[in-house]
Design a protein around this motif. Sequence first.
Motif, PDB file in Angstrom:
ATOM      1  N   ALA A   1      37.756 -29.361 -16.341  1.00 53.36           N
ATOM      2  CA  ALA A   1      39.054 -29.940 -16.179  1.00 53.36           C
ATOM      3  C   ALA A   1      38.883 -31.144 -16.940  1.00 53.36           C
ATOM      4  CB  ALA A   1      39.272 -30.319 -14.563  1.00 53.36           C
ATOM      5  N   GLU A   2      37.879 -31.984 -16.921  1.00 49.71           N
ATOM      6  CA  GLU A   2      37.794 -33.151 -17.636  1.00 49.71           C
ATOM      7  C   GLU A   2      37.954 -33.196 -18.977  1.00 49.71           C
ATOM      8  OE1 GLU A   2      34.684 -35.755 -16.149  1.00 49.71           O
ATOM      9  OE2 GLU A   2      35.038 -37.359 -17.884  1.00 49.71           O
ATOM     10  N   ILE A   3      36.882 -32.088 -19.644  1.00 54.22           N
ATOM     11  CA  ILE A   3      36.880 -32.107 -20.857  1.00 54.22           C
ATOM     12  C   ILE A   3      38.172 -31.365 -21.257  1.00 54.22           C
ATOM     13  CG2 ILE A   3      35.978 -30.601 -22.719  1.00 54.22           C
ATOM     14  CD1 ILE A   3      33.440 -30.158 -20.949  1.00 54.22           C
ATOM     15  N   ALA A   4      38.827 -30.588 -20.576  1.00 54.99           N
ATOM     16  CA  ALA A   4      40.322 -29.781 -21.120  1.00 54.99           C
ATOM     17  C   ALA A   4      41.289 -31.121 -21.093  1.00 54.99           C
ATOM     18  CB  ALA A   4      40.715 -29.002 -20.201  1.00 54.99           C
ATOM     19  N   ALA A   5      41.166 -32.022 -20.050  1.00 49.14           N
ATOM     20  CA  ALA A   5      42.275 -33.347 -20.054  1.00 49.14           C
ATOM     21  C   ALA A   5      41.904 -34.034 -21.237  1.00 49.14           C
ATOM     22  CB  ALA A   5      41.945 -34.115 -18.640  1.00 49.14           C
ATOM     23  N   ARG A   6      40.929 -34.567 -21.778  1.00 46.32           N
ATOM     24  CA  ARG A   6      40.476 -35.020 -22.877  1.00 46.32           C
ATOM     25  C   ARG A   6      41.090 -34.375 -24.172  1.00 46.32           C
ATOM     26  NH1 ARG A   6      36.925 -38.968 -21.706  1.00 46.32           N
ATOM     27  NH2 ARG A   6      35.148 -38.382 -20.142  1.00 46.32           N
ATOM     28  N   ARG A   7      41.145 -33.185 -24.186  1.00 46.01           N
ATOM     29  CA  ARG A   7      41.434 -32.633 -25.133  1.00 46.01           C
ATOM     30  C   ARG A   7      42.904 -32.231 -25.476  1.00 46.01           C
ATOM     31  NH1 ARG A   7      38.850 -30.916 -29.289  1.00 46.01           N
ATOM     32  NH2 ARG A   7      39.521 -28.774 -29.245  1.00 46.01           N
TER      33      ARG A   7
ATOM     34  N   PRO B   1      24.258 -27.191 -17.719  1.00 44.77           N
ATOM     35  CA  PRO B   1      23.982 -25.875 -18.395  1.00 44.77           C
ATOM     36  C   PRO B   1      22.553 -25.065 -17.945  1.00 44.77           C
ATOM     37  CG  PRO B   1      24.295 -27.438 -20.313  1.00 44.77           C
ATOM     38  CD  PRO B   1      24.457 -28.284 -18.789  1.00 44.77           C
ATOM     39  N   SER B   2      21.582 -26.216 -17.537  1.00 46.59           N
ATOM     40  CA  SER B   2      20.485 -25.204 -16.791  1.00 46.59           C
ATOM     41  C   SER B   2      20.487 -24.893 -15.441  1.00 46.59           C
ATOM     42  CB  SER B   2      19.301 -26.323 -16.910  1.00 46.59           C
ATOM     43  OG  SER B   2      19.492 -27.766 -16.368  1.00 46.59           O
ATOM     44  N   PHE B   3      21.578 -25.558 -14.720  1.00 47.09           N
ATOM     45  CA  PHE B   3      21.830 -24.920 -13.387  1.00 47.09           C
ATOM     46  C   PHE B   3      22.793 -23.719 -13.512  1.00 47.09           C
ATOM     47  CE2 PHE B   3      21.356 -28.813 -10.896  1.00 47.09           C
ATOM     48  CZ  PHE B   3      20.728 -28.285  -9.943  1.00 47.09           C
ATOM     49  N   LEU B   4      23.636 -23.666 -14.575  1.00 46.42           N
ATOM     50  CA  LEU B   4      24.181 -22.643 -14.928  1.00 46.42           C
ATOM     51  C   LEU B   4      23.348 -21.223 -15.294  1.00 46.42           C
ATOM     52  CD1 LEU B   4      27.387 -23.743 -16.718  1.00 46.42           C
ATOM     53  CD2 LEU B   4      27.371 -22.646 -14.239  1.00 46.42           C
ATOM     54  N   ALA B   5      22.321 -21.835 -16.181  1.00 49.23           N
ATOM     55  CA  ALA B   5      21.355 -20.672 -16.618  1.00 49.23           C
ATOM     56  C   ALA B   5      20.753 -20.087 -15.292  1.00 49.23           C
ATOM     57  CB  ALA B   5      20.161 -21.274 -17.705  1.00 49.23           C
ATOM     58  N   VAL B   6      20.212 -21.100 -14.502  1.00 48.60           N
ATOM     59  CA  VAL B   6      19.549 -20.684 -13.371  1.00 48.60           C
ATOM     60  C   VAL B   6      20.359 -19.638 -12.413  1.00 48.60           C
ATOM     61  CG1 VAL B   6      18.476 -21.182 -10.992  1.00 48.60           C
ATOM     62  CG2 VAL B   6      18.204 -22.610 -13.111  1.00 48.60           C
ATOM     63  N   LEU B   7      21.626 -19.888 -12.130  1.00 49.87           N
ATOM     64  CA  LEU B   7      22.358 -19.086 -11.300  1.00 49.87           C
ATOM     65  C   LEU B   7      23.035 -17.826 -11.988  1.00 49.87           C
ATOM     66  CD1 LEU B   7      24.745 -21.952  -9.559  1.00 49.87           C
ATOM     67  CD2 LEU B   7      22.652 -20.593  -8.609  1.00 49.87           C
ATOM     68  N   VAL B   8      23.060 -17.945 -13.342  1.00 51.92           N
ATOM     69  CA  VAL B   8      23.440 -16.751 -13.997  1.00 51.92           C
ATOM     70  C   VAL B   8      22.341 -15.771 -14.130  1.00 51.92           C
ATOM     71  CG1 VAL B   8      24.138 -15.618 -16.108  1.00 51.92           C
ATOM     72  CG2 VAL B   8      25.350 -17.666 -15.419  1.00 51.92           C
ATOM     73  N   GLY B   9      21.223 -16.357 -14.270  1.00 59.72           N
ATOM     74  CA  GLY B   9      20.073 -15.162 -14.300  1.00 59.72           C
ATOM     75  C   GLY B   9      19.766 -14.674 -12.943  1.00 59.72           C
ATOM     76  N   GLY B  10      19.774 -15.645 -11.914  1.00 57.79           N
ATOM     77  CA  GLY B  10      19.073 -15.114 -10.688  1.00 57.79           C
ATOM     78  C   GLY B  10      18.135 -16.085 -10.509  1.00 57.79           C
ATOM     79  N   VAL B  11      18.378 -16.490  -8.908  1.00 52.22           N
ATOM     80  CA  VAL B  11      17.761 -17.915  -8.562  1.00 52.22           C
ATOM     81  C   VAL B  11      16.037 -17.564  -8.343  1.00 52.22           C
ATOM     82  CG1 VAL B  11      19.420 -19.137  -7.734  1.00 52.22           C
ATOM     83  CG2 VAL B  11      18.642 -17.417  -6.573  1.00 52.22           C
ATOM     84  N   ASN B  12      15.805 -16.517  -8.177  1.00 59.27           N
ATOM     85  CA  ASN B  12      14.336 -16.369  -7.440  1.00 59.27           C
ATOM     86  C   ASN B  12      13.419 -15.865  -8.542  1.00 59.27           C
ATOM     87  OD1 ASN B  12      14.312 -17.574  -5.062  1.00 59.27           O
ATOM     88  ND2 ASN B  12      15.352 -15.558  -4.173  1.00 59.27           N
TER      89      ASN B  12
ATOM     90  N   THR C   1      33.856 -25.120 -27.047  1.00 64.49           N
ATOM     91  CA  THR C   1      32.612 -24.089 -26.626  1.00 64.49           C
ATOM     92  C   THR C   1      32.056 -24.335 -25.303  1.00 64.49           C
ATOM     93  OG1 THR C   1      31.886 -24.548 -29.178  1.00 64.49           O
ATOM     94  CG2 THR C   1      30.311 -23.498 -27.429  1.00 64.49           C
ATOM     95  N   GLN C   2      32.024 -25.682 -24.858  1.00 60.00           N
ATOM     96  CA  GLN C   2      31.584 -25.944 -23.568  1.00 60.00           C
ATOM     97  C   GLN C   2      32.504 -25.504 -22.582  1.00 60.00           C
ATOM     98  OE1 GLN C   2      31.012 -30.275 -23.443  1.00 60.00           O
ATOM     99  NE2 GLN C   2      29.270 -30.114 -22.469  1.00 60.00           N
ATOM    100  N   ILE C   3      33.996 -25.714 -22.730  1.00 54.39           N
ATOM    101  CA  ILE C   3      34.763 -25.082 -21.516  1.00 54.39           C
ATOM    102  C   ILE C   3      34.449 -23.717 -21.635  1.00 54.39           C
ATOM    103  CG2 ILE C   3      37.264 -24.516 -21.388  1.00 54.39           C
ATOM    104  CD1 ILE C   3      37.918 -27.193 -22.339  1.00 54.39           C
TER     105      ILE C   3
ATOM    106  N   LEU D   1      29.411 -19.072 -30.073  1.00 54.31           N
ATOM    107  CA  LEU D   1      30.711 -19.783 -30.036  1.00 54.31           C
ATOM    108  C   LEU D   1      30.873 -21.034 -30.981  1.00 54.31           C
ATOM    109  CD1 LEU D   1      31.718 -19.193 -26.337  1.00 54.31           C
ATOM    110  CD2 LEU D   1      32.991 -18.015 -28.481  1.00 54.31           C
ATOM    111  N   SER D   2      29.978 -21.864 -30.954  1.00 51.90           N
ATOM    112  CA  SER D   2      30.012 -23.190 -31.648  1.00 51.90           C
ATOM    113  C   SER D   2      30.038 -22.963 -33.118  1.00 51.90           C
ATOM    114  CB  SER D   2      28.721 -24.164 -31.365  1.00 51.90           C
ATOM    115  OG  SER D   2      27.606 -23.374 -31.723  1.00 51.90           O
ATOM    116  N   ALA D   3      29.863 -21.927 -33.510  1.00 50.50           N
ATOM    117  CA  ALA D   3      29.967 -21.453 -35.098  1.00 50.50           C
ATOM    118  C   ALA D   3      31.335 -21.193 -35.383  1.00 50.50           C
ATOM    119  CB  ALA D   3      29.166 -20.260 -35.495  1.00 50.50           C
ATOM    120  N   TYR D   4      32.254 -21.217 -34.472  1.00 50.97           N
ATOM    121  CA  TYR D   4      33.887 -20.812 -34.387  1.00 50.97           C
ATOM    122  C   TYR D   4      34.642 -22.051 -33.936  1.00 50.97           C
ATOM    123  CZ  TYR D   4      31.810 -16.350 -35.741  1.00 50.97           C
ATOM    124  OH  TYR D   4      31.240 -15.273 -36.232  1.00 50.97           O
TER     125      TYR D   4
END
Lengths: 340, 284
Positions: free
Chosen positions: A129-135, B221-232, B260-262, B251-254
């Motif tokens: 939400a914060e990044i989107a608001a900035r953009r 990003p690292s929390f997301l990586a852990v949760l996406v992959g599986g915590v255990n 990208t982050q969003i 994605l960042s190439a385009y």
Amino acid sequence: MWFAHGRLLTVLAWVALFILPLVLSDWNAALFAQYVTYGIFALSLALIWGGAGILSFGQAIFFGLGACSMALVTLGKLPLLGDSAWVGLLLALIIPTLAAAVLGWILFQGRALAGAQLGIVTLCAAFVAEIAARRWDFVGGFNGLFGIPPMTGLDGDILSGFATSYVVLGAALLSYLIALAVLRSPLGTVLAAIRNNESRTAHFGYDVRLYKIFVFALSGALAGLAGALFALQFGFVSPTLIGFGLSTEALIWVAVGGRGVLMAAFLGALIVRSSESVLSSALDQYWLLALGIVFVATVVFAPQGLLGNVLRLPSPRRFATPKKLEEKSRSVGQVEPDAK
Amino acid sequence: MADVIALFLDTLSFTLTLLLVTLGLVVIFGMMNVINMAHGEFFLLGAYVVVVVTGAGGSFWLALVLAPLVLAFIGFALEWLVIRHIYHRFIDTILATWGISIALKQAITIMFGPGLQSVPNPLPGTIDLAGIEYPLYRLFIMAMGLLLAAGTYLVFFRTPIGLTARGVIANRAMSASLGINTRRLDWATFAFGAALAGFAGAVMAPIMSVDPQMGVGFLVPSFLAVLVGGVNSLVGALLGSALIGGTSTGLSAYLSQADTQILVFLLAMMVIRFFPNGLTGGKR
């Protein structure tokens, strides 16, 4: 017995809060009004956290949405709606409520997210939400929206800090009473049951998902109200309002005050914010360090917060044992709701 | 062709970097069921150890050895002071480690100022990889990521300590009644996880802008990586890092960095929504 004093102390605290602007200068009254605004925001978080056990790291999304709605309307950016602050207030209640309902639906449908997953997903939502608001230039982009007209009275004059503080206090008392009514109603009992054991409550036949979405949406509305009041007092809305920083700050207020008791959470915001303005000049950079340490210490050694036990209200009368049974139950053991 | 190889290398580099940061998180979470929100600051402290040592005239390689040791000690101290009191209160571990992260970040800001610190690159120069000039130091980071992941895997699956640790993960009460000192294992795990984070921070210091806000950027990003992959599982961490790293670089190439982050965050949130136990977690 702290419990017995909870009701008296809560009433006394409100009386004190309403007297306080009388003895403050106009400048300080305006400052006080700002803290009370944060207090409403803390209430919205305590409602879902203390009430239903939903720990959200993204509560500021709804605060920010409320602030943005108010700003967009009063700046005349939505020509169809006019530029009245009342329409802004209405929109600041509707949009966060809808957003919270949708986010709640995503989070709690089916096998609900809880614990770590819920925390991280709401944290991410706040980042997004914060990044989107900035953009998004419509809501001011990186710089935010400026020049929001301040609160005016019915005659169109700009309110003094003194009058503003009473408007905000009135809104805070109303929010408190609404949240309190919800938590002390049978609905609130179901929420407490969800907090204590979600699958047990579901097995009793309650649609856990609907209850959680409802309380999430209601807390979104309260946060939106706080956001709208914020926008009117500060006159600007920046993208940082919507993000992760303010969300976690609110978590600190509520944890330090007391997560299980609405009034404690509300006062927590007031205490932390006002001690910040007093101490941050004296302690300088050490203020944030001290706050972090106090926060950790509270979480570890006083999980009910600094005021939680002092301001805890007695259980609703529904739980009181009828007189005839009282003799019997004394031998069996008292009813202890919310023993956790 | 060169573009494809460059993209591949970038993806691999981001993945292994993320893996390096994620390892400590997985170890602490898997072992102790503690979500360590201060992980980003452990990472940050590792980088500042390098700043201090190289600033005092020491060599970068010395700092690389010192950083995990310093962080292991800090991790041990924090476990003893804070974490051990709240093992049974899961939500409170999130809050307490979050408070620790605020305090640590501010302590660093007080000591070093909010500004940028620079660390000289110990391995300047590039190397020719299939027609692409690739920075030597990035290859070193990738190697370290692989090495550490392999090392952690070996410790957990090929040593008696690892066997004990996995026993505690599987059934804490049973292990305790079989005479395993779970307390000792807990602080050792927390110290080990902190040391991994410190090492990651130290390795990354030369190619990043070292400032007090650096930890947060890696935390999510690292929390997301852990949760996406599986915590255990360590395999889950690898998979999650690869997915997050891959989609980010792809994605960042385009797209711009913010978009990208969003997108990556939203995609990851959806994955976590539909697979709360992560992709390797299976159905509960």
